[in-house]
Design an enzyme around this catalytic site. Structure first.
Site, PDB file in Angstrom:
ATOM      1  N   HIS A   1      62.807  31.244 125.099  1.00 18.95           N
ATOM      2  CA  HIS A   1      61.486  31.594 124.568  1.00 18.95           C
ATOM      3  C   HIS A   1      60.454  31.628 125.682  1.00 18.95           C
ATOM      4  CE1 HIS A   1      60.056  27.338 124.463  1.00 18.95           C
ATOM      5  NE2 HIS A   1      61.228  27.025 123.932  1.00 18.95           N
TER       6      HIS A   1
ATOM      7  N   ASP B   1      57.129  31.011 125.561  1.00 19.96           N
ATOM      8  CA  ASP B   1      55.976  30.118 125.531  1.00 19.96           C
ATOM      9  C   ASP B   1      56.318  28.697 125.941  1.00 19.96           C
ATOM     10  OD1 ASP B   1      57.500  30.023 123.135  1.00 19.96           O
ATOM     11  OD2 ASP B   1      55.886  28.951 122.121  1.00 19.96           O
TER      12      ASP B   1
ATOM     13  N   ASP C   1      60.888  23.424 129.409  1.00 26.42           N
ATOM     14  CA  ASP C   1      61.235  23.797 128.040  1.00 26.42           C
ATOM     15  C   ASP C   1      60.382  25.000 127.682  1.00 26.42           C
ATOM     16  OD1 ASP C   1      61.611  24.029 125.307  1.00 26.42           O
ATOM     17  OD2 ASP C   1      60.510  22.216 124.805  1.00 26.42           O
TER      18      ASP C   1
ATOM     19  N   GLU D   1      57.714  30.257 120.038  1.00 23.98           N
ATOM     20  CA  GLU D   1      58.720  29.338 119.517  1.00 23.98           C
ATOM     21  C   GLU D   1      58.127  27.977 119.216  1.00 23.98           C
ATOM     22  OE1 GLU D   1      61.905  26.233 119.682  1.00 23.98           O
ATOM     23  OE2 GLU D   1      60.141  26.481 120.977  1.00 23.98           O
TER      24      GLU D   1
ATOM     25  N   ASP E   1      68.013  26.574 125.259  1.00 20.45           N
ATOM     26  CA  ASP E   1      66.900  25.669 124.949  1.00 20.45           C
ATOM     27  C   ASP E   1      67.333  24.230 124.716  1.00 20.45           C
ATOM     28  OD1 ASP E   1      64.232  25.119 124.606  1.00 20.45           O
ATOM     29  OD2 ASP E   1      64.125  25.828 122.546  1.00 20.45           O
TER      30      ASP E   1
ATOM     31  N   HIS F   1      57.209  18.385 125.793  1.00 18.19           N
ATOM     32  CA  HIS F   1      56.025  18.395 124.927  1.00 18.19           C
ATOM     33  C   HIS F   1      55.010  17.326 125.322  1.00 18.19           C
ATOM     34  CE1 HIS F   1      58.171  20.623 121.354  1.00 18.19           C
ATOM     35  NE2 HIS F   1      58.469  21.125 122.541  1.00 18.19           N
TER      36      HIS F   1
END
Length: 501
Positions: A92, A94, A131, A161, A185, A473
């Site tokens: 992905h 983003d 990520d 995503e 991922d 994250h």
């Protein structure tokens, strides 16, 4: 199966300082350096997509951008591999935009600053974007290589995503030609993923009633910061503090005793990231100020003791602020405090079928205040639909009791494991041949896009692999350098070992 002697199985990580572009494999890290330089948070991937499109066209590679914004790039098979099954490598575009409170950074304009710290690549004060930037970089490096053996190849780079999987939702049948999909991922070297949790966003709205603030009361803000945060799927079982829940816990215990009147509350920024920071502004009677300060110190001592092992940098700060014109009416305030304090959070149930894997979880991700409502966004995950439905039922019941409403949006399916997957068997045997040990076949609690791809492409045989990434994250995100090399070596060997059609 055997692997080609031409494949580099080196795990060299030198040099350990300077530019990441000198790490092994260079082509991958050079792409990752470019990706870090171009801002690409969720819903703002256009500049990165344009850069990749321009590069691909210059290489003579066919490029397609679908209606959703997903990017599909094709490459012909290398000589002698034309009869192999077509493979799509998927990542992905983003990244999650999170930063430390003291870091000055605009994710829409400023580049990520990667640096080498021993065995890891990290970012300075922000999420790194490994990520899924490492997976994306590997796909682009393969597209640009002339010395890698592979059959017909597609690269699928999806948008959004991290903020709703709208790219995967929007992928239509007939766009891909592949028989096999390799998702990049995953975040643990030595593990092959063949299934993942599904999820849904729970958006709670509590209508607010206001009253004039007492002019003789003092105004303060209580802030919680310094938490580790992290991925609400991958890290949910680690017992980390949730800033929103910790803040509500204080007010549940002391708002009535201290005569506090809330004027504003906010916490977290993404529904799929464990909230690291939260704050609440309120008024307090002058005669209660000393007791307030005592209670804050007592609460800080209590939660720092409870979370000493998991949250060593936790900070609680009480600071004065501008006096508000209005505060929540008592009934609304009690509804709000009770709602957040009793809202389920964290691991709800462990899987009976997959040892050590979370079956169902809930993350109280974002709280915000608007003119007429308090908004709470939760991320619900479960390996099974019934588990997700039960949590939805709990939230509905809680909101009914609290006078709030809840909407469930963006539901996406889990990826059901296929024990007969041919590509999983290929990846497993290839790994064993290279590293002389068995990989673990896993199901991950985080959400991968694979479940959504099954609807338009039910025939796709799918597997997910990746390097070791810690604390995605959150600003502590890091990717292990050696495992990037191992992931790359495995990916190339798998591509060479894809069977004939």
């Amino acid at each position: 199966m055997s692997t080609s002697k031409s494949i580099n199985t080196s795990t060299n990580t030198a040099p350990q300082s300077g530019s990441i572009s000198q790490l092994f494999p260079q082509a991958l890290w050079q792409w990752f350096e470019q990706i870090c330089a171009i801002p690409h948070p969720s819903k703002h991937e256009a500049a990165l997509s344009a850069h990749i499109q321009q590069w691909a066209k210059a290489q003579g590679l066919p490029v397609l951008v679908d209606e959703t914004g997903n990017l599909i790039i094709r490459k012909l098979a290398t000589a002698g591999m034309e009869d192999r099954k077509t493979v799509v490598i998927q990542a992905h575009l983003d990244m999650v935009p999170q930063k430390n409170a003291d870091k000055v950074h605009d994710f829409l304009t400023d580049p990520i600053e990667p640096w080498i710290d021993g065995e890891w690549v990290k970012a300075r004060g922000t999420t790194l974007g490994s990520d899924n930037g490492i997976g994306m970089s590997s796909a682009l490096a393969i597209l640009g290589a002339s010395d890698i053996k592979h059959g017909p190849l597609e690269v699928l780079l999806t948008v959004d995503e991290e903020a709703g999987m709208s790219g995967a939702f929007g992928l239509k049948a007939g766009v891909l030609e592949a028989d096999i999909l390799i998702n990049t991922d995953s975040e643990q070297e030595g593990e092959i993923y063949m299934g993942c949790a599904g999820g849904v966003d729970a958006k709670i709205h509590l209508p607010t009633q206001w009253q004039e603030a007492q002019p003789d009361h003092l105004a303060y803000t209580l802030s919680i910061s310094g938490l580790k945060g992290g991925h609400s799927g991958v890290n949910i079982h680690l017992g980390r503090g949730n800033a929103n829940k910790l803040l509500a816990r204080f007010f549940a215990g002391h708002a009535l005793e201290l005569g506090l009147s809330i004027s504003h509350i906010q916490g977290g920024s993404l529904r799929n990231a464990i909230p690291r920071e939260a704050n609440c502004s309120f008024t307090v009677p002058v005669e209660k100020l000393d007791l307030l300060q005592q209670r804050v110190l007592q609460y800080q001592d209590m939660i720092t003791t409870e979370l000493a092992a998991t949250e060593p940098s936790l900070k609680l700060m009480l600071s004065d602020c501008s006096a508000p014109e209005r505060v929540l009416q008592h009934t609304t305030q009690q509804q709000l405090i009770n709602l957040i304090n009793t809202c389920p959070n964290g691991v709800m149930r462990m899987s009976d079928e997959v040892a050590g894997v979370v079956e169902s979880s809930l993350n109280v991700g974002v709280i915000s205040t608007t003119e007429d409502s308090i908004h709470i966004i939760c991320m619900v995950r479960s390996l099974i639909d019934s588990g997700r439905s039960y949590i939805e039922s709990q939230l509905q019941s809680l909101c009914d009791l609290a006078g709030a409403s809840v909407q469930f949006e963006g539901c996406y399916p889990g990826w059901k494991p296929d024990n007969n997957s041919a590509v999983m068997a290929i990846v497993k045997s290839t790994y064993e041949n290279i590293y002389h040990r068995e990989p673990e076949i896993m199901v991950i609690h985080a959400g991968l896009e694979c479940g959504l791809f099954k609807k338009p492409y039910p025939h796709l045989d799918m597997v997910s692999i990746g390097p070791t990434i810690r604390f995605p994250h959150g600003p502590d995100e890091m990717v292990n350098i050696q495992t990037v090399g191992q992931y790359w070596t495995l990916l190339l060997a798998v591509l060479e070992g894809i069977p004939r059609k």
